[in-house]
Structure formats: structure tokens, C-alpha cells
Design an enzyme around this catalytic site. Sequence first.
Site, PDB file in Angstrom:
ATOM      1  N   GLU A  66      67.943  95.382  -2.097  1.00 27.10           N
ATOM      2  CA  GLU A  66      66.637  95.328  -1.848  1.00 27.10           C
ATOM      3  C   GLU A  66      66.064  96.772  -1.550  1.00 27.10           C
ATOM      4  O   GLU A  66      65.648  96.966  -0.499  1.00 27.10           O
ATOM      5  CB  GLU A  66      66.651  94.579  -0.406  1.00 27.10           C
TER       6      GLU A  66
ATOM      7  N   GLU B 170      69.709  86.215  -4.439  1.00 27.43           N
ATOM      8  CA  GLU B 170      69.641  85.695  -2.872  1.00 27.43           C
ATOM      9  C   GLU B 170      68.442  84.640  -2.861  1.00 27.43           C
ATOM     10  O   GLU B 170      67.459  85.205  -3.429  1.00 27.43           O
ATOM     11  CB  GLU B 170      69.289  86.610  -1.951  1.00 27.43           C
TER      12      GLU B 170
END
Length: 477
Positions: A176, A375
Site C-alpha cells: 500500500e 487483500e
Amino acid sequence: MTELPKNFLWGGAVAAHQVEGAYNVGGKGLSVADVMTAAGSHDERRITDGVQEGEFYPNHEAVDFYHQFPEDVKLFAEMGFKSFRTSIAWSRIFPQGDETEPNEEGLAFYDRLFDECLKYNIEPVVTLSHFEMPYHLVTEYGGFRSRKTITFFTRFAEAVFNRYKDKVKYWLTFNEINNQSNYNREFTLFTNSGIQVKPGENAEAVMYQAGHYEVVASARAVQIGHKINPDFQIGAMVAFSPVYPATDKPADVLKAQRAMQARFWFSDVQVEGEYPSWLTRYQKAKQFNLDITPEDLAELKKGTVDYLGFSYYMSFATAASDHEDKYYSYNESEDLVTNTYVPRSDWGWQVDPEGLRYGLNWMNDRYHVPVFIVENGIGAIDKLEADHQVHDQYRIKYLRDHIEQMKLAIVEDGVDVMGYTPWSAIDIVSASTGQLSKRYGFIYVDRNDDGSGSLARYRKDSFYWYQHVIETNGDDL
Ligand code: P53
């Protein structure tokens, strides 16, 4: 409906600091996760100056995966996992971060873990940097404020690429990496880059500098990895929260477009090998005075990624204000508005399964590389019943709704999706809150927010549901 590809990588995901615990075992040094306290439901974690007496640090023990992983991997195999995503705790391999030789005990731990996965034909999918930079790099070098940290990172990458070249094929560089586009939030710059903004500093400029060093580090790691094993698949990883325009007002559309550009310049650079033109001009116009050299730009071109991994939890929306500058400058901590069309989780995250299909198409249109959903999941309060069952229908519903949209994107829209590793394989310590009670796993861990509990593992209803999903290759949800 046509089937999903036979080799589709169903699995589950975690990150080292959120499961392993054993924070000072096997020669491990402190990481940024080790100096973060736990928050309540709605406030942020605190970052302390080193480890302080009397504070509670939930990641120090986490769910003790470091010691219990053989049992846990066995449970993953029972669910039918084809892949398991975790990260390598950088500070197990380079405890301080700036050593020249890796720590053998740390390397040996991941040998054991990956061997355990391979025993069940589970492919490890490994993130190099998932919110767990060695803390010493923060105190000595200011984390990714320093160009030197590029070298520390690539040394780490090279060590683990070499060590696990025959065990791990799928890699991700920075988890991320784009969270820090929300540069005013203390949590994001600290976890992404090991940076705390000082009073009077321009946080946006600090973010662009750190982000630049990271995309350069990522590009170098990609080149090093491909040299060590040409079969490596090395990906970038972004948090895909799409930013929708709040209305059809043209200014809102422009604002949302800029928000998307500001959130995804990282993957633009990592996939395409060059900065988007708007950003080069914007950085210049704002006089950020960044250290971006011609050699860096050449490096970026040579180190493009093989695929794009992303997390998907929620969508955002934005609206233009009455006093936008000509850049529609995006400041995520102020510019988001509520989307009234979608429900919210207990933690206020906007649940939007169709946003996943939108995202898969958006990425496919923009990047033309395979994508990997590494995810996806919902943090919720679970109740362990007296008979040790957990009836987590809300989790099943969330995942089913998202898998349905993923299937539409693959089957109807033709998006090349490599796999799906929901968050999380087993209950973890929440990254943003440090809570155990914000549960994500298919496997319940008996541990409470204050660290009490037996650490025993129990299969939730979603465990059996997901097992069946994998068994039928996603046909029967
Ligand atoms: P937690 C923000 C937005 C989307 C995903 O998050 C995020 C974050 C940062 O919190 O993080 C990712 O635990 C991250 C995982 C994390 C998971 O999503 O804050 O990659 O480490 O646990 C869920 O509820």
C-alpha cells in the site's frame, strides 16, 4: 457462468508484524510497528519514542504466529489455500537496517515458514516491506527521508531474493505504497516511510520525496530480483480505494479525477516506468524542490513491475469546494465526503462490492498488466460461542458479494486476475487501530485487545464456507 482459471491463486493474506509477535526473538530488531500503541475503536494509535515502560504494544506478541505457524499453515491447507501472502519482517533480517550482513536466525525462520507452505503446495506471496521498517532507520536516517534508505532496502531485497529464490516466486515490493498520498495522517507516513513530519514542514513535499525514493528502491529491487531468478513475478502494491465524484457536477468529476491521479501516481510510475506529466508539472509549480535525478528516472524505466497487487476494502467519494485552485489539489484528510449509496462497516468503512469490479476494470484499462487482489475483507466484532463456534455471516456476505463482482470482472470483462488472497488468513492485530477485536480472519484467535487470552485457534463459519469456495474454484458461493 464460465469457470475461473484452473490455476487461480486462492489463498489468504497477513503481514509479519500483525501475526508473528516474538518481536525481540531470534535477533530481531525493533520495527516501526513495535513502537505503536493500541487505539480505541475510532482514534489513532500513538507512536512512542522507542519502547516505553508502562505502554502496551499489541504487535510485540500479536497472535504468536512465529511459534505457532506449523499449526496455522496446516489450517490454511485444510481450507485449500493455493497461496499464502505474508511479509518478511525486515528487522528480522537486518535488525538495525544498516548492517551489511543479514541475520542468519531471521533467514532461517522464513526458510521454515516457506518450507511448511510448500509442503502443502501453498505458493508463498511475499511482501518485502509491509509497515515494518527497522526502527533504527527511523531514528538514524529519518526513514525514507534519506536516499541512503534505498540502499538499505535493496540490500535487504537482494538478501531475501537470493535466499528464497527456489521457494518464492511471487513478490511485492512496498505494501500500500500509496496510503501516504494522505500525507496529513501521521499513521500513513510513519508506516509507509518511517517519517514523522516536523512542525512547519510541508508534509506533501515530504511525502513526494519519500515516495520517490521508494519507487526508485522498488525499481532497483525489480531489476535485482529478475537477475537472481528470471521467473520471479515482482509486483507493486497499492490500496485501491477508488475516489468517486459525489455528483455529476463537472467540478466534482475533475476533483475526483485529480484524487485518483494523486492516489495512483505510485503505480503509474511502478507499472509504466515514468512519472505522469501532471505530477511533474505540479511538483514544479508547488516548488517542492525534490531530489529526483536523471539517473533515477532511467532506473524507473528499467524496473517496471510484472503485475499489480492491490488491496480493496472500500470506496471513497469527493466533491469540489467553491475555492479550488487550478490543480484541484487533493488533500485526503479534508476532501472526502460520505457516499450515501453504500453501507458502512462497524469501523465506518464504506462497503462497496461493485467498486471492486470497477477497480479491476479501471486497472486493466490503465495498466494492461495482470492484477492480483492481495487483500479484501471486513473488520468486525466476532463472538466466540460457548461451543467455540463463530457465526460470522456478515464476513461470508462481504466476501461472497466481492467474489461475485470479481467473477464478473474476470468472466464478463476479461480482466486478467492472478488470484485472490483475502484479509486475513487468521485474526491479526489491526494495522490502523492495533486492536485484536477488529477481526478479519477465517480462524479465530483467542486474544483480546489488552493482550489477554489463550491464543487458541478456532475455525469460524467463514472457514468452512471459504473452503467450499476454493473446492469449487469459485463456482459455488
Ligand atoms: P486495518 C487503510 C485503508 C485501507 C487498507 O486495515 C489499510 C489501511 C491502513 O490501515 O491497510 C491494509 O487493520 C493493510 C493491512 C491492514 C488492512 O488493510 O487498519 O495492508 O496491514 O491490516 C486492514 O483495519
